[in-house]
Design an enzyme around this catalytic site. Structure first.
Site, PDB file in Angstrom:
ATOM      1  CG  HIS A 154      -6.795  -1.613  -2.234  1.00 46.61           C
ATOM      2  ND1 HIS A 154      -7.099  -2.859  -3.184  1.00 46.61           N
ATOM      3  CD2 HIS A 154      -5.907  -1.801  -1.402  1.00 46.61           C
ATOM      4  CE1 HIS A 154      -6.248  -3.415  -2.679  1.00 46.61           C
ATOM      5  NE2 HIS A 154      -5.465  -2.522  -1.371  1.00 46.61           N
ATOM      6  CG  ASP A 214      -3.537   3.924   2.821  1.00 45.00           C
ATOM      7  OD1 ASP A 214      -2.377   2.876   3.249  1.00 45.00           O
ATOM      8  OD2 ASP A 214      -3.222   4.129   1.659  1.00 45.00           O
ATOM      9  NE  ARG A 241      -0.349  -4.643  -4.337  1.00 42.36           N
ATOM     10  CZ  ARG A 241      -0.911  -4.284  -3.376  1.00 42.36           C
ATOM     11  NH1 ARG A 241      -1.867  -4.712  -3.497  1.00 42.36           N
ATOM     12  NH2 ARG A 241       0.036  -3.711  -3.293  1.00 42.36           N
ATOM     13  NE  ARG A 263      -6.956  -7.031   0.403  1.00 43.75           N
ATOM     14  CZ  ARG A 263      -5.998  -7.107  -0.141  1.00 43.75           C
ATOM     15  NH1 ARG A 263      -5.001  -5.824   0.977  1.00 43.75           N
ATOM     16  NH2 ARG A 263      -5.254  -7.342  -0.970  1.00 43.75           N
ATOM     17  CD  GLN A 298      -7.207  -2.968   3.142  1.00 37.53           C
ATOM     18  OE1 GLN A 298      -6.158  -3.656   2.518  1.00 37.53           O
ATOM     19  NE2 GLN A 298      -7.889  -3.596   4.223  1.00 37.53           N
ATOM     20  CB  CYS A 334      -4.577  -0.787   4.230  1.00 31.28           C
ATOM     21  SG  CYS A 334      -4.116  -0.148   3.163  1.00 31.28           S
TER      22      CYS A 334
END
Length: 355
Positions: free
Chosen positions: A170, A265, A143, A333, A173, A305
């Protein structure tokens, strides 16, 4: 089994689990793992360009069965004896907890590795770190900021590498999001997703994934904040092949009109904090609020998210309202990432008989 058919076995909603005998579940779990293992074992997940529609469906199918196994307390130690290294250059709640818990449930072990405590933080080449870690662990999740760094790591690593988030993409996600839509809508093909806000890593990954999964994707951003141009072109190519629609616009109302899913987001992602005072005024007309949501279908769902900034990209009434599925989404997730790890890292004989 088609994705839409598989969804009916689990039912709508995060908690709707069909009780099944353990023997039947073990057969379905073994079959789902085998299907994913055939083409995905040993590979990396850096973005969706390298994955086919069928491979994405296989991961989703495996995530469904793994979720059922976890909900019914069915032991599924598919990665017993395996270790994954979790490199974090960006802070995290959901990514860290879901990967660590997921690996534990799969019977393996996860190592939390803050980037500032690794030698890469003191100048060691990524290529050296990748080769060394490949001698210690069975997989790596990263990450970080730059997509190029994850791709360099994967180039030199000899174990699967998973993109846990970069500034460009991502994928973890998005797989959790697709699973959530599948549960609530009963299928994916023909579903229209309206993404409103910053053309960031989520927008890019939505454009990569949606056409391959048979979904229509509409992205509405302020001028100057559009998704990556080459990703948009890639999305349009796959949309033609799969008979879906791709729209990139600056008009949020056009994007949301008649949509099944509204997604947003944060307007200021990690690493963009210095731009906050410039960004916020430019995004003012892109808040997902009750007025905008009236344009969507009456049974639409709202997704985010997380973490969310209530009162900025989304109003409190929407994110805490009856259409919001943000916590189902966050839970998924765990299940989606377990499927990713199992598909990429499991041995041929990981479950029951030799696969």
């Amino acid at each position: 089994m088609a994705i839409s058919e598989a969804a009916s076995e689990i039912g709508r909603g995060s908690s709707a689990i069909v009780p099944l005998g353990s023997n039947y579940l073990s057969v379905r779990l073994q079959n789902a793992l085998w299907e994913a293992h055939q083409t995905l074992a040993g590979r990396d997940l850096l973005h969706f360009s390298d994955l086919t529609e069928r491979e994405l469906e296989k991961i989703l199918r495996l995530s469904q069965v793994l979720k059922e196994a976890q909900k019914t307390h069915f032991t599924h130690r598919l990665l017993a004896g395996k270790t994954i290294g979790l490199i974090f250059d960006k802070s995290s709640t959901r990514t860290r907890v879901s990967f660590e818990v997921g690996m534990l449930q799969l019977g393996g072990h996860a190592l939390f590795l803050p980037g500032n405590q690794l030698q890469t933080g003191r100048g060691e080449p990524i290529s050296d770190t990748a080769q060394v870690m490949s001698r210690y662990v069975d997989g790596v999740m990263i990450r970080t900021f730059r997509q190029a760094d994850v791709e360099t790591f994967a180039e030199y690593a000899t174990v699967p590498v998973i993109n846990g988030l970069t500034d460009e993409f991502h994928p973890c996600q998005l797989l959790a999001d697709a699973l959530t839509i599948l549960e609530h809508m009963g299928g994916l093909r023909g579903v229209t997703v309206a993404y409103v806000g910053d053309g960031n890593n989520l927008a890019n990954s939505w454009l990569q994934a949606a056409p391959k999964l048979g979904m229509n994707i509409r992205v509405a951003t302020p001028p100057g904040y559009k998704p990556l141009a080459h990703v948009v072109e890639e999305a349009k190519f796959h949309a033609v092949h799969n008979h879906t629609q791709v729209l990139v616009t600056t008009d949020p109302m056009r994007a949301v009109d008649g949509a099944d899913v509204i997604y947003t987001d944060t307007w200021v992602s990690m690493g963009d904090e210095a731009e906050a005072q410039v960004r916020l005024p430019q995004f003012a007309g892109y808040q997902v609020n009750e007025e905008l949501c009236k344009l969507a279908k009456s049974d639409h769902i709202f997704m985010h998210c997380l973490p969310a900034h209530r009162g900025e990209e989304v109003s409190e009434e929407v994110i805490d309202g009856e259409h919001s599925v943000i916590f189902d989404q966050a839970e998924n997730r765990l299940h989606a990432q377990k499927a990713i790890m199992a598909a990429l890292m499991a041995d041929a004989g990981a479950f029951g008989e030799d696969l």
